[in-house]
Design a protein around this motif. Structure first.
Motif, PDB file in Angstrom:
ATOM      1  N   TYR A 121      35.679  44.504  30.532  1.00 55.84           N
ATOM      2  CA  TYR A 121      35.110  45.701  31.151  1.00 55.84           C
ATOM      3  C   TYR A 121      35.865  46.072  32.429  1.00 55.84           C
ATOM      4  O   TYR A 121      36.582  45.261  33.018  1.00 55.84           O
ATOM      5  N   LYS A 122      35.653  47.300  32.859  1.00 55.67           N
ATOM      6  CA  LYS A 122      36.163  47.783  34.144  1.00 55.67           C
ATOM      7  C   LYS A 122      35.164  48.782  34.707  1.00 55.67           C
ATOM      8  O   LYS A 122      34.577  49.594  33.971  1.00 55.67           O
ATOM      9  N   GLY A 176      30.774  38.593  32.179  1.00 56.08           N
ATOM     10  CA  GLY A 176      30.113  37.342  32.544  1.00 56.08           C
ATOM     11  C   GLY A 176      28.644  37.334  32.158  1.00 56.08           C
ATOM     12  O   GLY A 176      28.145  38.255  31.493  1.00 56.08           O
ATOM     13  N   THR A 177      27.926  36.304  32.581  1.00 53.42           N
ATOM     14  CA  THR A 177      26.483  36.168  32.332  1.00 53.42           C
ATOM     15  C   THR A 177      25.810  35.627  33.583  1.00 53.42           C
ATOM     16  O   THR A 177      26.460  35.053  34.461  1.00 53.42           O
ATOM     17  N   ASN A 178      24.491  35.802  33.657  1.00 56.66           N
ATOM     18  CA  ASN A 178      23.764  35.305  34.822  1.00 56.66           C
ATOM     19  C   ASN A 178      23.434  33.819  34.719  1.00 56.66           C
ATOM     20  O   ASN A 178      22.917  33.235  35.661  1.00 56.66           O
ATOM     21  N   LYS A 179      23.747  33.206  33.582  1.00 51.99           N
ATOM     22  CA  LYS A 179      23.581  31.761  33.408  1.00 51.99           C
ATOM     23  C   LYS A 179      24.828  31.212  32.736  1.00 51.99           C
ATOM     24  O   LYS A 179      25.461  31.895  31.927  1.00 51.99           O
ATOM     25  N   SER A 211      19.369  36.093  23.598  1.00 52.50           N
ATOM     26  CA  SER A 211      19.744  34.949  24.417  1.00 52.50           C
ATOM     27  C   SER A 211      18.883  34.897  25.670  1.00 52.50           C
ATOM     28  O   SER A 211      18.223  35.873  26.035  1.00 52.50           O
ATOM     29  N   ASN A 212      18.918  33.753  26.361  1.00 52.76           N
ATOM     30  CA  ASN A 212      18.150  33.624  27.602  1.00 52.76           C
ATOM     31  C   ASN A 212      18.984  34.030  28.816  1.00 52.76           C
ATOM     32  O   ASN A 212      18.674  33.669  29.943  1.00 52.76           O
ATOM     33  N   TYR A 213      20.082  34.772  28.566  1.00 53.23           N
ATOM     34  CA  TYR A 213      20.902  35.267  29.663  1.00 53.23           C
ATOM     35  C   TYR A 213      21.198  36.749  29.437  1.00 53.23           C
ATOM     36  O   TYR A 213      20.995  37.286  28.343  1.00 53.23           O
ATOM     37  N   ILE A 214      21.651  37.416  30.491  1.00 55.17           N
ATOM     38  CA  ILE A 214      21.999  38.834  30.411  1.00 55.17           C
ATOM     39  C   ILE A 214      23.424  39.015  30.934  1.00 55.17           C
ATOM     40  O   ILE A 214      23.973  38.132  31.600  1.00 55.17           O
ATOM     41  N   PRO A 215      24.050  40.158  30.646  1.00 54.80           N
ATOM     42  CA  PRO A 215      25.418  40.377  31.136  1.00 54.80           C
ATOM     43  C   PRO A 215      25.471  40.470  32.655  1.00 54.80           C
ATOM     44  O   PRO A 215      24.619  41.091  33.294  1.00 54.80           O
ATOM     45  N   TYR A 216      26.470  39.828  33.227  1.00 54.57           N
ATOM     46  CA  TYR A 216      26.784  39.912  34.650  1.00 54.57           C
ATOM     47  C   TYR A 216      28.264  40.238  34.774  1.00 54.57           C
ATOM     48  O   TYR A 216      29.032  40.134  33.813  1.00 54.57           O
ATOM     49  N   ARG A 217      28.654  40.605  35.961  1.00 54.65           N
ATOM     50  CA  ARG A 217      30.059  40.834  36.229  1.00 54.65           C
ATOM     51  C   ARG A 217      30.822  39.505  36.161  1.00 54.65           C
ATOM     52  O   ARG A 217      30.233  38.433  36.269  1.00 54.65           O
ATOM     53  N   ASN A 218      32.127  39.594  35.982  1.00 54.61           N
ATOM     54  CA  ASN A 218      32.948  38.395  35.902  1.00 54.61           C
ATOM     55  C   ASN A 218      32.764  37.546  37.166  1.00 54.61           C
ATOM     56  O   ASN A 218      32.769  38.060  38.280  1.00 54.61           O
ATOM     57  N   ASP A 268      37.347  43.773  39.381  1.00 56.45           N
ATOM     58  CA  ASP A 268      36.810  44.521  38.239  1.00 56.45           C
ATOM     59  C   ASP A 268      36.478  45.972  38.566  1.00 56.45           C
ATOM     60  O   ASP A 268      35.825  46.655  37.776  1.00 56.45           O
ATOM     61  N   TYR A 269      36.919  46.447  39.731  1.00 54.25           N
ATOM     62  CA  TYR A 269      36.549  47.784  40.196  1.00 54.25           C
ATOM     63  C   TYR A 269      37.789  48.599  40.528  1.00 54.25           C
ATOM     64  O   TYR A 269      38.632  48.185  41.317  1.00 54.25           O
TER      65      TYR A 269
END
Length: 256
Positions: free
Chosen positions: A70-71, A112-115, A168-175, A206-207
């Protein structure tokens, strides 16, 4: 007989020579090809701002799964320009040129993910329908969080089993797994602190932000996504990439 013997010896020495020269094995990686929902940042309906596709079908011994890159942009024209540039070389004859341009030229980052997870790619599953949404929107229906259509308005990562999604027990996060995509902290129910739900800043890998805009605040950002099949080259322990799949783009707006 002598000719056959000579040919055999030549093949052996050729193999030794190529090996000693360190020439890498060229891996062919199966690309993901099917999208079920590929949103566009300019659409107004937030229930369409999720990503859904089928992961790569290649399950070879060197294949490790399908990754998502992503970007983040503050300018939709720049997003469109760089997206077009990546897709312009996304052809079989160009091999992994699109992935190289995406990663090395435009600095797209792995999602990424939060876990923490055990996988080195976002989706290690082969040939599976998947869905994910970056954040829960401010006007989300709380009751939908426990349904099969959680992706309509809640941050999630789902993999289809039969006719329903398993979440899943996680959600998308930034790298880096430290910052969310809830740049404006619209989802107050998550009780995150300001170190997690923050806008992207000038200099973030990433920005995409022009130097002239580095001190400017924005009420809307745009996130472009691509999926790519990944294999691990056993000779060099480096990644080889397939053609990329354009997953679409979503806006992230203040107050939504």
């Amino acid at each position: 007989m002598q000719k056959n013997l000579y040919f055999s010896v030549l093949c052996i020495f050729t193999g030794i020579f190529l090996s000693s020269c360190g020439l890498e094995e060229v891996l062919t990686v199966e690309e993901p090809t099917i999208t079920y929902n590929d949103p566009l940042y300019s659409t107004d309906e937030y229930t369409k701002w999720y990503f859904s596709f089928k992961t790569s079908a290649d399950g070879g011994e060197n294949f490790i799964g399908t990754d998502v890159y992503y970007k983040i942009y503050n300018n939709s024209s720049t997003l469109s320009s760089e997206r077009s540039s990546i897709l312009s070389v996304n052809t079989t004859s160009n091999s992994s040129a699109a992935a190289t341009r995406m990663i090395e030229t435009y600095s797209y980052q792995p999602l990424g993910t939060n876990k923490s997870t055990d996988s080195s790619v976002f989706f290690p599953e082969v040939n599976r329908s998947v869905v994910f949404r970056l954040l829960t929107y401010a006007n989300a229906d709380a009751s939908s969080a426990d349904t099969d259509e959680r992706y309509i308005d809640h941050a999630c990562v789902g993999i289809k089993n039969g006719t329903t999604y398993s979440y899943s027990n996680y959600i998308p996060y930034r790298n880096g797994n430290q910052k969310s995509f809830d740049f404006f902290d619209n989802d107050e129910s998550d009780k995150k602190d300001r170190k997690t739900d923050v806008p992207p800043a000038y200099g973030d890998s990433d920005y995409k932000c022009a130097e002239a805009d580095k001190d400017q605040s924005f009420d809307e950002y745009y996130v472009q996504m691509f999926a790519v099949g990944v294999a691990l080259n056993p000779q060099t322990v480096t990644s080889s990439y397939s053609l990329v799949l354009d997953l679409g783009s979503v806006p992230i707006k203040k107050g939504e």
